[in-house]
Design a protein around this motif. Structure first.
Motif, PDB file in Angstrom:
ATOM      1  N   UNK A  14      93.170  51.985   8.663  1.00 38.06           N
ATOM      2  CA  UNK A  14      92.075  51.065   8.358  1.00 38.06           C
ATOM      3  C   UNK A  14      92.091  49.950   9.387  1.00 38.06           C
ATOM      4  N   UNK A  15      90.948  49.746  10.045  1.00 38.81           N
ATOM      5  CA  UNK A  15      90.817  48.666  11.013  1.00 38.81           C
ATOM      6  C   UNK A  15      89.720  47.720  10.606  1.00 38.81           C
ATOM      7  N   UNK A  16      90.035  46.420  10.596  1.00 38.72           N
ATOM      8  CA  UNK A  16      89.068  45.385  10.233  1.00 38.72           C
ATOM      9  C   UNK A  16      88.728  44.552  11.463  1.00 38.72           C
ATOM     10  N   UNK A  17      87.434  44.378  11.739  1.00 35.51           N
ATOM     11  CA  UNK A  17      86.961  43.528  12.829  1.00 35.51           C
ATOM     12  C   UNK A  17      87.579  43.975  14.162  1.00 35.51           C
ATOM     13  N   UNK A  18      88.339  43.110  14.847  1.00 33.39           N
ATOM     14  CA  UNK A  18      89.010  43.506  16.095  1.00 33.39           C
ATOM     15  C   UNK A  18      89.875  44.740  15.875  1.00 33.39           C
ATOM     16  N   UNK A  19      90.543  44.799  14.736  1.00 35.24           N
ATOM     17  CA  UNK A  19      91.394  45.945  14.426  1.00 35.24           C
ATOM     18  C   UNK A  19      90.619  47.235  14.269  1.00 35.24           C
ATOM     19  N   UNK A  61      90.011  57.744   8.510  1.00 33.94           N
ATOM     20  CA  UNK A  61      89.752  56.488   9.200  1.00 33.94           C
ATOM     21  C   UNK A  61      88.820  55.623   8.359  1.00 33.94           C
ATOM     22  N   UNK A  62      89.153  54.330   8.243  1.00 30.47           N
ATOM     23  CA  UNK A  62      88.306  53.366   7.538  1.00 30.47           C
ATOM     24  C   UNK A  62      88.014  52.227   8.507  1.00 30.47           C
ATOM     25  N   UNK A  63      86.740  51.941   8.737  1.00 34.44           N
ATOM     26  CA  UNK A  63      86.310  50.890   9.655  1.00 34.44           C
ATOM     27  C   UNK A  63      85.560  49.821   8.864  1.00 34.44           C
ATOM     28  N   UNK A  64      86.059  48.587   8.918  1.00 29.77           N
ATOM     29  CA  UNK A  64      85.514  47.503   8.097  1.00 29.77           C
ATOM     30  C   UNK A  64      85.051  46.354   8.983  1.00 29.77           C
ATOM     31  N   UNK A  65      83.792  45.945   8.836  1.00 30.48           N
ATOM     32  CA  UNK A  65      83.258  44.774   9.551  1.00 30.48           C
ATOM     33  C   UNK A  65      83.579  44.854  11.036  1.00 30.48           C
ATOM     34  N   UNK A  66      83.248  45.990  11.653  1.00 26.10           N
ATOM     35  CA  UNK A  66      83.605  46.196  13.050  1.00 26.10           C
ATOM     36  C   UNK A  66      82.435  46.791  13.822  1.00 26.10           C
ATOM     37  N   UNK A  67      82.669  47.067  15.102  1.00 24.65           N
ATOM     38  CA  UNK A  67      81.581  47.476  15.994  1.00 24.65           C
ATOM     39  C   UNK A  67      82.101  48.439  17.062  1.00 24.65           C
ATOM     40  N   UNK A  68      81.210  48.977  17.908  1.00 24.34           N
ATOM     41  CA  UNK A  68      81.656  49.815  19.019  1.00 24.34           C
ATOM     42  C   UNK A  68      82.077  49.033  20.251  1.00 24.34           C
ATOM     43  N   UNK A  69      82.286  47.736  20.136  1.00 31.02           N
ATOM     44  CA  UNK A  69      82.828  46.966  21.252  1.00 31.02           C
ATOM     45  C   UNK A  69      81.775  46.306  22.114  1.00 31.02           C
TER      46      UNK A  69
END
Length: 270
Positions: free
Chosen positions: A90-95, A113-121
């Motif tokens: 699980x990655x949050x924001x930068x993570x 995979x869990x993606x929380x409050x994040x983006x493709x960079x």
């Protein structure tokens, strides 16, 4: 622990032996304590691994800069030293960027995979300019009089109505960070984007995004969902830190996803 030549502070909550642990990748400038409410809300039988990036929380400051492109072996080495062949990540924001990179570079190590409050960079739809400017400095993690005044503008969601909540999250539950550690973490994303490789993310993926997130607009979550083949998207009512401030609700969604036999392909929730 020393992993691939880097000293990291690591925390492991025990769980059922033989079950894939959940590896948590935190946001910019935040120590592993920040996600304690989320960890507490998870099934107590689930093993959870957390760590501080170099120069953040309890990890010593790095000597030289690093980049997201180079960090997948660091996570792989961490799992090796802890004796895990595979983990849910699980990655949050930068993570979330780190989690995406790890899933692509070391696919056999990531079960789900869990993606929380994040983006493709770098190739993301940017957030509010004032929020992004606040992210360029670690001041919010230090000055007690500063964080409450900018918390709602920066994080949105429940923090808008309770500015002191932002101060508590950023100070009471995290250790001091080094200026060098913060700026190295910020520079680690320079030029990085997952956009071209998102179709290569083959793991079942849950994407969680708040509808009031000044840092990461929800359109970025929709981009991730469109490009990751085996993904499902849930837009929740809240902001950037709701994984912490509304931990009970989001922990239930994460538990349901991690425990599902066959996750839905390209499903969308709200």
């Amino acid at each position: 622990m020393t992993v691939r030549g880097r000293s990291l502070r690591v925390a492991v909550r025990g769980g059922i032996p033989g079950r894939s642990p959940l590896l948590l990748c935190n946001g910019m400038g935040a120590g592993l304590e920040l996600l304690q409410p989320f960890v507490d809300a998870l099934d107590p039988r689930r093993e959870v691994v957390r760590f501080d990036m170099p120069g953040i929380g309890g990890s010593p400051a790095p000597v030289v800069p690093y980049h997201l492109w180079t960090l997948a072996p660091l996570l792989s080495g961490l799992l090796d030293q802890l004796g895990y062949q595979q983990a849910d990540v699980l990655g949050m924001s930068w993570g979330g960027g780190l989690a995406q990179q790890f899933a692509v570079r070391c696919p056999s190590r990531v079960r789900r995979l869990v993606l929380v409050a994040t983006s493709p960079g770098a190739l993301m739809v940017p957030g509010h300019p004032r929020a992004l400017l606040r992210m360029l400095t670690p001041r919010r993690h230090r000055g007690h009089g500063y964080a409450p005044g900018i918390a709602g503008e920066l994080y949105g969601g429940s923090v808008r109505d309770n500015h002191l909540l932002g101060r508590g999250l950023l100070h009471a539950t995290t250790r001091p960070l080094t200026t060098r550690g913060y700026y190295y973490q910020l520079l680690a994303t320079a030029g990085w984007t997952s956009l071209p490789v998102l179709p290569l993310v083959r793991q079942p993926t849950l994407i969680l995004a708040g509808d009031d997130d000044p840092i990461i607009p929800t359109v970025n979550a929709r981009i991730l969902h469109r490009l990751i083949p085996r993904s499902e998207l849930t837009i929740y009512h809240g902001g950037h830190l709701d994984l912490v401030t509304q931990a009970g609700h989001l922990a239930r969604l994460v538990e349901a996803f991690l425990g599902a036999e066959t996750p839905s392909a390209n499903g969308t929730g709200a």
